[in-house]
Structures are given as C-alpha cells and as structure tokens.
Design an enzyme around this catalytic site. Structure first.
Site, PDB file in Angstrom:
ATOM      1  N   SER A 119       0.831  -1.210   0.000  1.00  0.00           N
ATOM      2  CA  SER A 119       0.000   0.000   0.000  1.00  0.00           C
ATOM      3  C   SER A 119       0.856   1.246   0.000  1.00  0.00           C
ATOM      4  O   SER A 119       0.369   2.325  -0.282  1.00  0.00           O
ATOM      5  CB  SER A 119      -0.861   0.037   1.261  1.00  0.00           C
ATOM      6  OG  SER A 119      -1.693  -1.082   1.303  1.00  0.00           O
ATOM      7  N   HIS A 140      -1.423  -2.770  -7.158  1.00  0.00           N
ATOM      8  CA  HIS A 140      -2.036  -2.456  -5.869  1.00  0.00           C
ATOM      9  C   HIS A 140      -3.552  -2.598  -5.935  1.00  0.00           C
ATOM     10  O   HIS A 140      -4.256  -1.744  -6.483  1.00  0.00           O
ATOM     11  CB  HIS A 140      -1.626  -1.030  -5.453  1.00  0.00           C
ATOM     12  CG  HIS A 140      -2.173  -0.619  -4.137  1.00  0.00           C
ATOM     13  ND1 HIS A 140      -2.735   0.608  -3.896  1.00  0.00           N
ATOM     14  CD2 HIS A 140      -2.267  -1.296  -2.965  1.00  0.00           C
ATOM     15  CE1 HIS A 140      -3.143   0.669  -2.644  1.00  0.00           C
ATOM     16  NE2 HIS A 140      -2.875  -0.471  -2.058  1.00  0.00           N
ATOM     17  N   GLU A 152      -4.372  -0.005  -8.769  1.00  0.00           N
ATOM     18  CA  GLU A 152      -3.345   0.970  -9.134  1.00  0.00           C
ATOM     19  C   GLU A 152      -2.129   0.214  -9.662  1.00  0.00           C
ATOM     20  O   GLU A 152      -1.719  -0.781  -9.065  1.00  0.00           O
ATOM     21  CB  GLU A 152      -2.906   1.785  -7.906  1.00  0.00           C
ATOM     22  CG  GLU A 152      -3.862   2.885  -7.527  1.00  0.00           C
ATOM     23  CD  GLU A 152      -3.387   3.641  -6.281  1.00  0.00           C
ATOM     24  OE1 GLU A 152      -3.256   4.857  -6.357  1.00  0.00           O
ATOM     25  OE2 GLU A 152      -3.168   3.008  -5.240  1.00  0.00           O
ATOM     26  N   ASN A 190      -4.297   5.879  -1.345  1.00  0.00           N
ATOM     27  CA  ASN A 190      -3.980   5.962   0.087  1.00  0.00           C
ATOM     28  C   ASN A 190      -3.375   7.297   0.497  1.00  0.00           C
ATOM     29  O   ASN A 190      -3.488   7.703   1.650  1.00  0.00           O
ATOM     30  CB  ASN A 190      -3.064   4.813   0.499  1.00  0.00           C
ATOM     31  CG  ASN A 190      -3.840   3.515   0.542  1.00  0.00           C
ATOM     32  OD1 ASN A 190      -5.036   3.529   0.790  1.00  0.00           O
ATOM     33  ND2 ASN A 190      -3.175   2.405   0.276  1.00  0.00           N
TER      34      ASN A 190
HETATM   35  P1  NAD Z   1      -3.040  -9.521   6.460  1.00  0.00           P
HETATM   36  O1  NAD Z   1      -2.481  -9.220   7.793  1.00  0.00           O
HETATM   37  O2  NAD Z   1      -4.492  -9.852   6.330  1.00  0.00           O
HETATM   38  O3  NAD Z   1      -2.228 -10.703   5.759  1.00  0.00           O
HETATM   39  C1  NAD Z   1      -0.831 -10.739   5.706  1.00  0.00           C
HETATM   40  C2  NAD Z   1      -0.422 -12.177   5.475  1.00  0.00           C
HETATM   41  O4  NAD Z   1       0.987 -12.228   5.232  1.00  0.00           O
HETATM   42  C3  NAD Z   1      -0.690 -13.104   6.678  1.00  0.00           C
HETATM   43  O5  NAD Z   1      -1.436 -14.215   6.232  1.00  0.00           O
HETATM   44  C4  NAD Z   1       0.711 -13.522   7.135  1.00  0.00           C
HETATM   45  O6  NAD Z   1       0.760 -14.841   7.648  1.00  0.00           O
HETATM   46  C5  NAD Z   1       1.474 -13.417   5.821  1.00  0.00           C
HETATM   47  N1  NAD Z   1       2.917 -13.310   5.980  1.00  0.00           N
HETATM   48  C6  NAD Z   1       3.640 -12.610   6.883  1.00  0.00           C
HETATM   49  N2  NAD Z   1       4.951 -12.793   6.681  1.00  0.00           N
HETATM   50  C7  NAD Z   1       5.069 -13.629   5.619  1.00  0.00           C
HETATM   51  C8  NAD Z   1       6.162 -14.205   4.934  1.00  0.00           C
HETATM   52  N3  NAD Z   1       7.419 -13.951   5.292  1.00  0.00           N
HETATM   53  N4  NAD Z   1       5.916 -15.027   3.893  1.00  0.00           N
HETATM   54  C9  NAD Z   1       4.653 -15.304   3.537  1.00  0.00           C
HETATM   55  N5  NAD Z   1       3.563 -14.790   4.136  1.00  0.00           N
HETATM   56  C10 NAD Z   1       3.775 -13.953   5.172  1.00  0.00           C
HETATM   57  O7  NAD Z   1      -2.676  -8.233   5.568  1.00  0.00           O
HETATM   58  P2  NAD Z   1      -3.402  -7.702   4.238  1.00  0.00           P
HETATM   59  O8  NAD Z   1      -4.416  -6.673   4.622  1.00  0.00           O
HETATM   60  O9  NAD Z   1      -3.799  -8.860   3.390  1.00  0.00           O
HETATM   61  O10 NAD Z   1      -2.202  -6.893   3.554  1.00  0.00           O
HETATM   62  C11 NAD Z   1      -1.243  -7.537   2.752  1.00  0.00           C
HETATM   63  C12 NAD Z   1      -0.602  -6.518   1.827  1.00  0.00           C
HETATM   64  O11 NAD Z   1      -1.613  -5.898   1.035  1.00  0.00           O
HETATM   65  C13 NAD Z   1       0.134  -5.387   2.549  1.00  0.00           C
HETATM   66  O12 NAD Z   1       1.268  -5.048   1.807  1.00  0.00           O
HETATM   67  C14 NAD Z   1      -0.878  -4.259   2.509  1.00  0.00           C
HETATM   68  O13 NAD Z   1      -0.271  -2.991   2.553  1.00  0.00           O
HETATM   69  C15 NAD Z   1      -1.503  -4.492   1.154  1.00  0.00           C
HETATM   70  N6  NAD Z   1      -2.844  -3.924   0.982  1.00  0.00           N
HETATM   71  C16 NAD Z   1      -3.753  -3.968   2.004  1.00  0.00           C
HETATM   72  C17 NAD Z   1      -5.014  -3.415   1.813  1.00  0.00           C
HETATM   73  C18 NAD Z   1      -6.039  -3.478   2.913  1.00  0.00           C
HETATM   74  O14 NAD Z   1      -7.076  -2.799   2.808  1.00  0.00           O
HETATM   75  N7  NAD Z   1      -5.832  -4.254   3.949  1.00  0.00           N
HETATM   76  C19 NAD Z   1      -5.370  -2.862   0.589  1.00  0.00           C
HETATM   77  C20 NAD Z   1      -4.419  -2.864  -0.462  1.00  0.00           C
HETATM   78  C21 NAD Z   1      -3.165  -3.413  -0.250  1.00  0.00           C
END
Ligand code: NAD
Length: 291
Positions: A119, A140, A152, A190
């Site tokens: 993000s 993204h 994005e 964001n």
């Molecule tokens: P989340 O906490 O729901 O999931 C993260 C996952 O990553 C978990 O399942 C965890 O076990 C896993 N993880 C951690 N370390 C790891 C590793 N070394 N190898 C493999 N897996 C690993 O988080 P999320 O909301 O799904 O966010 C994930 C990404 O998406 C982030 O970069 C976030 O910025 C981006 N993002 C989030 C949103 C949102 O609204 N939450 C929107 C767009 C992008």
C-alpha cells in the site's frame, strides 16, 4: 510471454482476494503463506465468498468449481517460483517483503515478473533489492478485491515497458480498471484516503465526536458508503499505521503524523475486523464501538 500461473505470497485478506479473482479469470493460482492456519483460512474464505457470488448470480456454480480447481496452496518457495507472475501481498513491513524476494531469488526463472501489492512502500526501493528491477512492478489492489473495481499500477524507476504492459493486461483480464500512479509514498488512493482516516482518529482522540457520531457524520454528511473508523477497521489498523508512517517518513511533513490513538490500538493488537476488535468490537452479532 503469456501469463498462465500466478503466485501469491501472503494469504491474508488481500492475498486471498487476489487468488480469488485470478482463479476466476482462469489463471492457475499458487497461494503461499508462512502460516498454515492462514492458508487454511484463505481457502475457506475463498470458497465461501465464491458461494456467495453464486447465490447472488454473479458467477455460476461451474465458474466456482473451475476456479477452485485452479487454486492450490504451498509452503515451498521453489514451487511458488514456477509461477509467471508472483504477487507479494504479505504483511506491510519492508523487511518481510525484502526477505520474501530474497527467498525466491534462487528459484525464479529469468522471465518471472515480480510484483508487490504494497500500500505504501516504494516500489523502486523494493525492486532495487531484487535481481530484476526492470521486471518489478506495483500492482495495488483495493479491499475487498473481488468487489472493488480499481487496481493501481505503480511503475518503479527501472520498470520496463514489457513488464508494465503485462501488468496492465493481467489486470484487464480480471475485468478491473487501472489507474497508473507514480512511485511516491502511498501512491494515489492511500495518499488521499489515509490522512482522512487519521484525521477521523484525531477527531475521536480529541473528543470532538464518538466513534458512532464520526462515522455517521461522514456517511450522511459526506455521502461516504462507510464511516472512516469503520473503514479503518476494515483495512486493518496495523496497515493504516504503516501507511501513515510511510507518508510521515517519506514526505517529512508533520501533517502526516500518525494519531497516538491509532498507535495505541495497534499496540493493543486491536487491528480491526481481522482480530475482531478495533474501533468496533465484532465479537457479538452487531459491531459495538470500543470507545
Ligand atoms: P493480512 O495481515 O491480512 O495478511 C498478511 C499475510 O501475510 C498473513 O497471512 C501472514 O501470515 C502473511 N505473511 C507474513 N509474513 C510472511 C512471509 N514472510 N511469507 C509469507 N507470508 C507472510 O494483511 P493484508 O491486509 O492482506 O495486507 C497484505 C498486503 O496488502 C500489505 O502489503 C498491505 O499494505 C496491502 N494492501 C492492504 C489493503 C487493505 O485494505 N488491507 C489494501 C491494499 C493493499
């Protein structure tokens, strides 16, 4: 080059959504996570979400079955590396993401394209720590991935045209729209959204309004489909805090300082919906404000 197999690292709320839409679009999908529990949860979530889409006539039962067949999970970097496009969607921490690309390095072929769903972490910086900055790009997605129309696309300084075009084509095949953003902190959505959420948290912190009045005010007063605190819980308060920190560090402007109340919620492990508590408590039938 045609993309047939998508590898996804991180099976949290975003990773499982990306797997969902990619499998429905006909790609083979390999979903990877360090946590077996998260992988099991992701499979159940995807199957459940697809069932809901069948019930609301968005997809057919055959589509659902075909997509689920395309989907597999793995805990092996070597197997994941057979994918043509690998999208990293793990926890929003730069060192976590760097390590993932390090682990993949020995196994990926020279054509493999690497992408991050980050993000807010600079794509150029993530790319420069891999062996292929030209074949690295930001893809993204928005949350929830199966519902939101926008993706994005963020070019790092070295991203080549071939990678950019393949990323665009990939998103097109998912039936989504793209907005191209330059690689500056938090990109477009964001950069605009998170300062508003952070301001809503300050509004709560300073006692200007309660959780309910702030969300009601923005829903009915600004015609937002969700209140900002409800949305913060939905995004995840850890992710919200990371994005504010990236804006604060990257743009060095005090207007981006994260609200201390956001920091406190993160420290409490009250991360929003995913941990069942944030600005609302989701453990009962209906969400109840926690302040
Ligand atoms: P989340 O906490 O729901 O999931 C993260 C996952 O990553 C978990 O399942 C965890 O076990 C896993 N993880 C951690 N370390 C790891 C590793 N070394 N190898 C493999 N897996 C690993 O988080 P999320 O909301 O799904 O966010 C994930 C990404 O998406 C982030 O970069 C976030 O910025 C981006 N993002 C989030 C949103 C949102 O609204 N939450 C929107 C767009 C992008």
């Amino acid at each position: 080059m045609t993309i047939k197999t998508i590898g996804i690292v991180g099976s949290g709320q975003m990773g499982n959504g990306i797997a969902h839409v990619s499998a429905l679009a006909g790609y083979n999908v390999k979903l990877f996570d360090i946590s077996k529990i998260q992988l099991d949860k992701a499979l159940a979530t995807i199957a459940g979400n697809m069932t809901r889409q069948v019930s609301s006539d968005k997809i057919s039962e055959q589509d659902r079955e075909a997509a689920l067949e395309k989907l597999s999970v793995t805990d092996s970097y070597e197997e994941l590396a057979t994918a043509d496009l690998i999208i990293e969607s793990a926890t929003e921490k730069e060192e976590v993401k760097r390590e993932i690309f390090e682990h993949l390095r020995p196994y990926i072929s020279e054509d493999t394209i690497l992408a991050s769903n980050t993000s807010s972490i600079p794509i150029t910086r993530l790319a420069s720590n891999t062996d292929r900055p030209e074949q690295f790009i930001g893809i993204h997605f928005m949350n929830p991935v199966p519902v939101m129309e926008l993706v994005e696309i963020v070019r790092g300084i070295a991203t080549d045209d071939k990678t950019f075009n393949l990323a665009q084509e990939f998103v097109d095949t998912l039936g989504k729209q793209t907005a191209v953003a330059e690689d500056f902190p938090a990109f477009i959505v964001n950069r605009i959204l998170l300062p508003m959420i952070n301001e809503a948290i300050y509004t709560l912190y300073e006692g200007v309004g309660t959780v309910e009045s702030i969300d009601k005010a923005m829903k009915l007063g600004a015609n937002h489909p969700m209140g900002p605190l409800q949305l913060a819980d939905f995004i995840g308060l850890d992710t919200c805090l990371s994005i504010m920190q990236v804006l604060h560090d990257g743009l060095a402007d005090p207007k981006y300082r994260p609200c201390p109340l956001l920091v406190k919620y993160k420290e409490a492990g009250w991360l929003g919906r995913k941990t069942k508590r944030g600005f609302y408590d989701y453990r009962g039938e209906t969400p109840v404000p926690t302040r």
